[in-house]
Design a protein around this motif. Structure first.
Motif, mmCIF file in Angstrom:
data_model
loop_
_atom_site.group_PDB
_atom_site.id
_atom_site.type_symbol
_atom_site.label_atom_id
_atom_site.label_comp_id
_atom_site.label_asym_id
_atom_site.label_seq_id
_atom_site.Cartn_x
_atom_site.Cartn_y
_atom_site.Cartn_z
ATOM 1 N N LYS A 134 2.598 -5.153 -7.341
ATOM 2 C CA LYS A 134 1.142 -5.274 -7.391
ATOM 3 C C LYS A 134 0.483 -4.497 -6.242
ATOM 4 O O LYS A 134 -0.535 -4.903 -5.677
ATOM 5 C CB LYS A 134 0.692 -6.741 -7.328
ATOM 6 C CG LYS A 134 1.398 -7.660 -8.307
ATOM 7 C CD LYS A 134 1.202 -7.211 -9.736
ATOM 8 C CE LYS A 134 1.883 -8.175 -10.710
ATOM 9 N NZ LYS A 134 1.838 -7.696 -12.108
ATOM 10 N N LYS A 180 -1.355 -1.423 -4.031
ATOM 11 C CA LYS A 180 -2.425 -0.435 -4.096
ATOM 12 C C LYS A 180 -1.796 0.946 -3.923
ATOM 13 O O LYS A 180 -0.913 1.133 -3.090
ATOM 14 C CB LYS A 180 -3.429 -0.696 -2.972
ATOM 15 C CG LYS A 180 -4.443 0.405 -2.746
ATOM 16 C CD LYS A 180 -5.290 0.092 -1.505
ATOM 17 C CE LYS A 180 -6.260 1.220 -1.190
ATOM 18 N NZ LYS A 180 -7.054 0.918 0.029
ATOM 19 N N GLU A 218 -4.082 2.865 -16.409
ATOM 20 C CA GLU A 218 -3.408 2.771 -15.118
ATOM 21 C C GLU A 218 -4.269 3.277 -13.966
ATOM 22 O O GLU A 218 -3.982 3.011 -12.800
ATOM 23 C CB GLU A 218 -2.101 3.580 -15.143
ATOM 24 C CG GLU A 218 -1.063 3.025 -16.089
ATOM 25 C CD GLU A 218 0.166 3.907 -16.165
ATOM 26 O OE1 GLU A 218 1.274 3.375 -16.013
ATOM 27 O OE2 GLU A 218 0.018 5.127 -16.364
ATOM 28 N N VAL A 263 3.539 4.531 -9.117
ATOM 29 C CA VAL A 263 2.920 3.577 -10.032
ATOM 30 C C VAL A 263 3.969 2.621 -10.595
ATOM 31 O O VAL A 263 3.714 1.418 -10.738
ATOM 32 C CB VAL A 263 2.164 4.308 -11.150
ATOM 33 C CG1 VAL A 263 1.720 3.342 -12.243
ATOM 34 C CG2 VAL A 263 0.948 5.030 -10.574
ATOM 35 N N LYS A 280 -5.644 1.390 -10.723
ATOM 36 C CA LYS A 280 -4.686 1.078 -9.670
ATOM 37 C C LYS A 280 -4.602 2.187 -8.625
ATOM 38 O O LYS A 280 -3.974 2.008 -7.586
ATOM 39 C CB LYS A 280 -3.289 0.874 -10.271
ATOM 40 C CG LYS A 280 -3.209 -0.188 -11.344
ATOM 41 C CD LYS A 280 -1.819 -0.190 -11.952
ATOM 42 C CE LYS A 280 -1.725 -1.168 -13.116
ATOM 43 N NZ LYS A 280 -0.406 -1.119 -13.772
ATOM 44 N N VAL A 281 -5.191 3.341 -8.907
ATOM 45 C CA VAL A 281 -5.024 4.520 -8.054
ATOM 46 C C VAL A 281 -6.362 4.948 -7.481
ATOM 47 O O VAL A 281 -7.326 5.166 -8.218
ATOM 48 C CB VAL A 281 -4.397 5.686 -8.859
ATOM 49 C CG1 VAL A 281 -4.213 6.909 -7.964
ATOM 50 C CG2 VAL A 281 -3.066 5.263 -9.473
ATOM 51 N N GLU A 282 -6.418 5.089 -6.156
ATOM 52 C CA GLU A 282 -7.632 5.528 -5.466
ATOM 53 C C GLU A 282 -7.411 6.919 -4.891
ATOM 54 O O GLU A 282 -6.400 7.163 -4.224
ATOM 55 C CB GLU A 282 -7.972 4.545 -4.345
ATOM 56 C CG GLU A 282 -9.260 4.878 -3.617
ATOM 57 C CD GLU A 282 -9.589 3.874 -2.531
ATOM 58 O OE1 GLU A 282 -10.737 3.866 -2.056
ATOM 59 O OE2 GLU A 282 -8.688 3.093 -2.147
ATOM 60 N N ALA A 316 4.608 0.220 -7.903
ATOM 61 C CA ALA A 316 3.435 -0.644 -7.738
ATOM 62 C C ALA A 316 3.380 -1.732 -8.810
ATOM 63 O O ALA A 316 2.886 -2.835 -8.562
ATOM 64 C CB ALA A 316 2.160 0.189 -7.776
ATOM 65 N N GLN A 317 3.884 -1.437 -9.993
ATOM 66 C CA GLN A 317 3.897 -2.442 -11.055
ATOM 67 C C GLN A 317 4.812 -3.616 -10.709
ATOM 68 O O GLN A 317 4.590 -4.739 -11.155
ATOM 69 C CB GLN A 317 4.337 -1.795 -12.368
ATOM 70 C CG GLN A 317 3.279 -0.866 -12.952
ATOM 71 C CD GLN A 317 3.780 -0.065 -14.133
ATOM 72 O OE1 GLN A 317 4.979 0.001 -14.388
ATOM 73 N NE2 GLN A 317 2.870 0.559 -14.864
ATOM 74 N N HIS A 327 0.854 -1.182 0.000
ATOM 75 C CA HIS A 327 0.000 0.000 0.000
ATOM 76 C C HIS A 327 0.891 1.235 0.000
ATOM 77 O O HIS A 327 1.581 1.533 0.978
ATOM 78 C CB HIS A 327 -0.921 0.015 1.229
ATOM 79 C CG HIS A 327 -1.942 1.108 1.200
ATOM 80 N ND1 HIS A 327 -2.818 1.354 2.229
ATOM 81 C CD2 HIS A 327 -2.242 2.039 0.243
ATOM 82 C CE1 HIS A 327 -3.603 2.372 1.927
ATOM 83 N NE2 HIS A 327 -3.267 2.806 0.716
#
Length: 282
Positions: free
Chosen positions: A165, A167, A207, A158, A210-212, A161-162, A139
């Motif tokens: 995996k 968040k 993409e 990002v 994947k982003v909140e 994160a790739q 996270h």
């Protein structure tokens, strides 16, 4: 993304904690490491102490090698922050990793800690670790002031994160709002939409899932960021040290310092161009 990690150590517990995060990232990216110790004035004037620290650094490096990592060692005399930055430039490091102690002495309260002094000098992002925690990258939190300078940190998150995996949460903190609950909900919605539009300036539409985006009310942006991280199980915070204007640079700098010292997790921080430099190698 990260090919060379510079670990700066004073042999403290926080430096050891930082090493665990540095080797975890090296395991993810295949990066080589350089272990650096700075011999400041007192040590440089004491040959026996200097030799003890040189041997200690080599012992740590050997332990790292036994875990399967490539690592070099170097001991340099000088002022900690400026020398770390200089070695990072010379070795073309992609990430500096160090323990952040917080301000403990009167001198540090006046002049700032090594971490504070290093952030504006560093040619690459700096990973600051205060306490020993198990390295995890599930996270990632990216605080945003919606400025151009903050965009590279989102790109950086990002990209990380790739690999893991993870968040990614994009957070904007606003001052306490005195309106009705309904008005606050409307304001949150508007800011979240603005965060979405802002992020599309650097991310591809595919993409975005994947982003909140999140919006938080708090009296101080730094406190709002650290509280959100604590409440939501954030593993790593990634934020810039500069905004757009001179005032924003001052405010964002103070926010970064607050977050480094009070966050419940490690923090990667740096100038926008430091993040851009690393991203150009992806």
């Amino acid at each position: 993304m990260v090919r060379h990690i510079l670990w700066a150590t004073d042999f403290s517990e926080s430096a050891e904690a930082a090493l665990e995060w540095g080797t975890a990232l090296a395991g993810l990216t295949g990066a080589k490491l350089t272990a650096l110790h700075i011999a400041e004035a007192e040590e440089a004037a004491n040959p026996k102490l200097a030799e003890e620290h040189r041997q200690k650094l080599e012992e740590v490096a050997q332990r790292i090698r036994q875990s399967g990592f490539q690592v070099d060692t170097t001991v340099r005399p000088g002022h900690a922050a400026s020398t770390i930055a200089q070695v990072a430039k010379e070795t073309d490091a992609d990430l500096i990793v160090l323990g952040a102690h917080g301000r403990t002495s009167f001198r540090e309260k006046l002049l700032g800690s090594t971490t504070e002094q290093l952030l504006p000098l560093a040619p690459c992002p700096v990973l600051c670790v205060r306490e020993r925690t198990t390295p995890s990258f599930q996270h990632l939190l990216v605080p945003s002031d919606l400025s151009e300078a903050a965009l590279p940190t989102l790109d950086y998150a990002v990209s990380l994160a790739q690999l893991t995996k993870a968040k990614v949460t994009l957070l904007h903190v606003v001052a306490p709002y005195e309106g009705s609950p309904e008005a606050w909900e409307e304001l949150k919605r508007e800011i979240a939409e603005e965060l979405h539009r802002w992020s599309l300036r650097t991310l591809e539409p595919h993409e975005m899932p994947k982003v909140e985006a999140k919006v938080r009310r708090y009296h101080h942006p730094g406190a709002g960021i650290t509280e959100f991280a604590r409440e939501n199980g954030v593993d790593l915070i990634i934020l810039p040290t500069h905004g757009r204007s001179a005032l924003e640079r001052l405010l964002i700098g103070s926010v970064a310092t607050h977050v480094v010292y009070y966050a419940p997790c490690p923090v990667i921080s740096g100038k926008a161009n430091a993040f851009q430099k690393v991203l150009s190698r992806v």
